[in-house]
Design a protein around this motif. Sequence first.
Motif, short mmCIF file in Angstrom:
data_model
loop_
_atom_site.label_atom_id
_atom_site.label_comp_id
_atom_site.label_asym_id
_atom_site.label_seq_id
_atom_site.Cartn_x
_atom_site.Cartn_y
_atom_site.Cartn_z
N LEU A 4 0.66 -1.21 -0.27
CA LEU A 4 0.19 -0.23 -0.07
C LEU A 4 0.87 1.34 -0.06
CD1 LEU A 4 -2.32 1.59 -0.16
CD2 LEU A 4 -2.56 0.84 2.79
N PHE A 5 2.03 1.49 0.54
CA PHE A 5 2.54 2.38 0.98
C PHE A 5 3.74 2.44 -0.55
CE2 PHE A 5 7.31 3.64 1.95
CZ PHE A 5 6.87 5.27 2.17
N LEU A 6 3.44 1.26 -0.82
CA LEU A 6 4.76 1.44 -2.10
C LEU A 6 4.19 1.91 -3.25
CD1 LEU A 6 6.95 -1.50 -1.84
CD2 LEU A 6 7.98 0.86 -1.10
N ASP A 7 3.10 1.63 -3.43
CA ASP A 7 1.89 2.20 -4.22
C ASP A 7 1.43 3.99 -4.69
OD1 ASP A 7 1.91 -0.12 -6.11
OD2 ASP A 7 -0.41 -0.69 -5.38
N PHE A 8 1.66 3.86 -3.47
CA PHE A 8 1.15 5.56 -3.63
C PHE A 8 2.69 6.30 -3.48
CE2 PHE A 8 1.48 9.30 -0.57
CZ PHE A 8 0.25 10.27 -0.99
N ILE A 9 3.54 6.08 -2.79
CA ILE A 9 4.88 6.97 -2.54
C ILE A 9 5.60 6.51 -4.19
CG2 ILE A 9 6.84 4.86 -2.24
CD1 ILE A 9 6.46 8.46 -0.50
N PHE A 10 5.24 5.83 -5.05
CA PHE A 10 5.77 5.56 -6.56
C PHE A 10 5.31 5.45 -7.65
CE2 PHE A 10 8.81 1.99 -4.70
CZ PHE A 10 10.07 3.09 -5.08
N ASP A 11 3.86 6.55 -6.69
CA ASP A 11 2.74 6.75 -8.31
C ASP A 11 3.46 8.24 -8.77
OD1 ASP A 11 1.12 7.29 -9.32
OD2 ASP A 11 -0.63 7.80 -7.77
N GLY A 12 3.65 7.59 -10.25
CA GLY A 12 4.09 9.41 -10.74
C GLY A 12 3.30 9.49 -11.61
N GLU A 13 1.58 10.00 -11.16
CA GLU A 13 0.68 10.53 -11.22
C GLU A 13 -0.08 11.43 -10.06
OE1 GLU A 13 -2.51 7.94 -12.96
OE2 GLU A 13 -1.40 7.14 -15.32
N GLU B 182 8.48 4.91 -12.48
CA GLU B 182 7.55 5.22 -13.64
C GLU B 182 8.22 3.69 -14.09
OE1 GLU B 182 9.77 8.51 -16.34
OE2 GLU B 182 8.07 9.72 -14.95
N LEU B 183 8.67 2.83 -13.61
CA LEU B 183 9.46 1.65 -14.40
C LEU B 183 8.03 0.65 -13.44
CD1 LEU B 183 13.10 1.25 -12.86
CD2 LEU B 183 12.59 1.96 -14.98
N ASP B 184 7.58 -0.02 -14.63
CA ASP B 184 6.90 -0.97 -14.72
C ASP B 184 7.26 -2.03 -13.37
OD1 ASP B 184 4.21 -1.79 -15.20
OD2 ASP B 184 5.03 -3.27 -16.29
N ARG B 185 5.99 -2.17 -12.13
CA ARG B 185 6.10 -3.04 -11.57
C ARG B 185 6.98 -2.70 -10.08
NH1 ARG B 185 0.84 -3.43 -12.11
NH2 ARG B 185 0.49 -4.75 -14.26
N PHE B 186 7.70 -1.95 -10.60
CA PHE B 186 8.40 -1.60 -9.30
C PHE B 186 8.24 -2.24 -7.87
CE2 PHE B 186 11.68 1.32 -7.29
CZ PHE B 186 13.09 0.42 -8.09
N PRO B 187 7.60 -1.47 -7.72
CA PRO B 187 6.90 -1.58 -6.74
C PRO B 187 6.79 -3.20 -5.68
CG PRO B 187 5.00 0.52 -6.99
CD PRO B 187 6.25 -0.19 -8.09
N ILE B 188 6.89 -3.86 -6.31
CA ILE B 188 6.60 -4.95 -6.25
C ILE B 188 8.01 -5.43 -5.95
CG2 ILE B 188 5.60 -7.94 -7.42
CD1 ILE B 188 3.37 -6.48 -9.22
N VAL B 189 8.22 -4.81 -7.32
CA VAL B 189 10.13 -5.70 -6.90
C VAL B 189 10.44 -4.96 -5.76
CG1 VAL B 189 12.25 -5.16 -8.35
CG2 VAL B 189 10.37 -5.60 -9.71
N VAL B 190 10.14 -3.70 -4.89
CA VAL B 190 10.65 -3.36 -3.59
C VAL B 190 10.52 -4.12 -2.78
CG1 VAL B 190 10.84 -2.01 -2.48
CG2 VAL B 190 11.17 -1.43 -5.13
#
Length: 376
Positions: free
Chosen positions: A140-149, A167-175
């Motif tokens: 939840l946190f990563l999706d918010f903090i990496f949201d480029g929009e 902006e890298l696709d699926r980067f929150p999942i990787v982290v």
Amino acid sequence: MFRIFGLSFFITVIALVVAFFYGGPQALVLTLILGILEVSLSFDNAVINATVLQRMSHFWQRMFLTVGVLIAVFGMRLVFPLAIVWITAGLDPVKAMDLALNPPADGAKYFADGSASYETLITAAHPQIAAFGGMFLLMLFLDFIFDGERELTWLSWVERPLQKIGELDRFPIVVALVALVVTGTLAAHTVDESKTVFIAGILGTVTYLVVNGLGEFFHVEEMEEEAERARSGPSELAKVTGKAAFFLFLYLEVLDASFSFDGVIGAFAITADPIIIALGLGFIGAMFVRSLTVYLVEKGTLSEYVYLEHGAHWAIGALAGILLFSIHTEVPEVVTGLIGVVLILAALGSSIVRNRREGDGAEGDAPVSAPQQIDA
């Protein structure tokens, strides 16, 4: 104000009366302490709940405030701890309840025959609970903090670079998966515990992706259908209802459960009695969190104090990290709560400064939505 919080105060009085007749003055005091603890540690929960709840129709808002309360009170604060004992210890529900209501004398962790107490069994299940909840909240946190929009940022010196990386696709999942590997490898004490942490963490990640993904999918689908109906001619506009609202409701319930994991486990530092825990955390704590959520939605607080949502998400990130770290090292409940409170207050202070600095111009930069009333 009374309309929003009146029911919570009434239920608090009832819960304290029940606690007194159940266990005397000591039970009453313990129930009150747990209730205050839950409310003080759950403001970030209320803020996040409000950001999701304001997107839902009045019907689903009422569902969250009625059915959702029952799930929070009886499901998470009473049935959930018992279910842990059922599953991890292989005990039937009746035996688990008997174990909870009849602890060893003098607060011992084991009975005379060597069998573990209810509190001991719950504590032993902490790694999988922390891994599941920690990974759900981390996503939840990563999706918010990496949201480029997201145009508005609070800690811009950190958030702007992270948005670019996001902006890298699926980067929150990787982290998130890297964090899980580190946690399972370094934080777990044994090989078996590592496996448990990996499985529970993956399940927490998958749960977030599925529930959140389905909610977003059906929301987009219904928005497209609404646009098509609008092009065809005048019709009654659809709100966020149906399948989209249903999955948002599920998302809110899983989110509330993830927030309550550490509270339920931490409550055993005060008492192992499931009835007192349910009364304090559930009937008092959960009700006030819901009232606070309603207050934030109705007063348009999140639109007026625009950094509150940011502060709440940073508090979620901190809680996720603490849950994962606690698999190896116990973290006092007061530390968890203070970090969240400090971040929320800092975000509130930044919002007030911004509003004062920009004056009337702040309304043009961040439109304040009209407050809405929830018929609880």
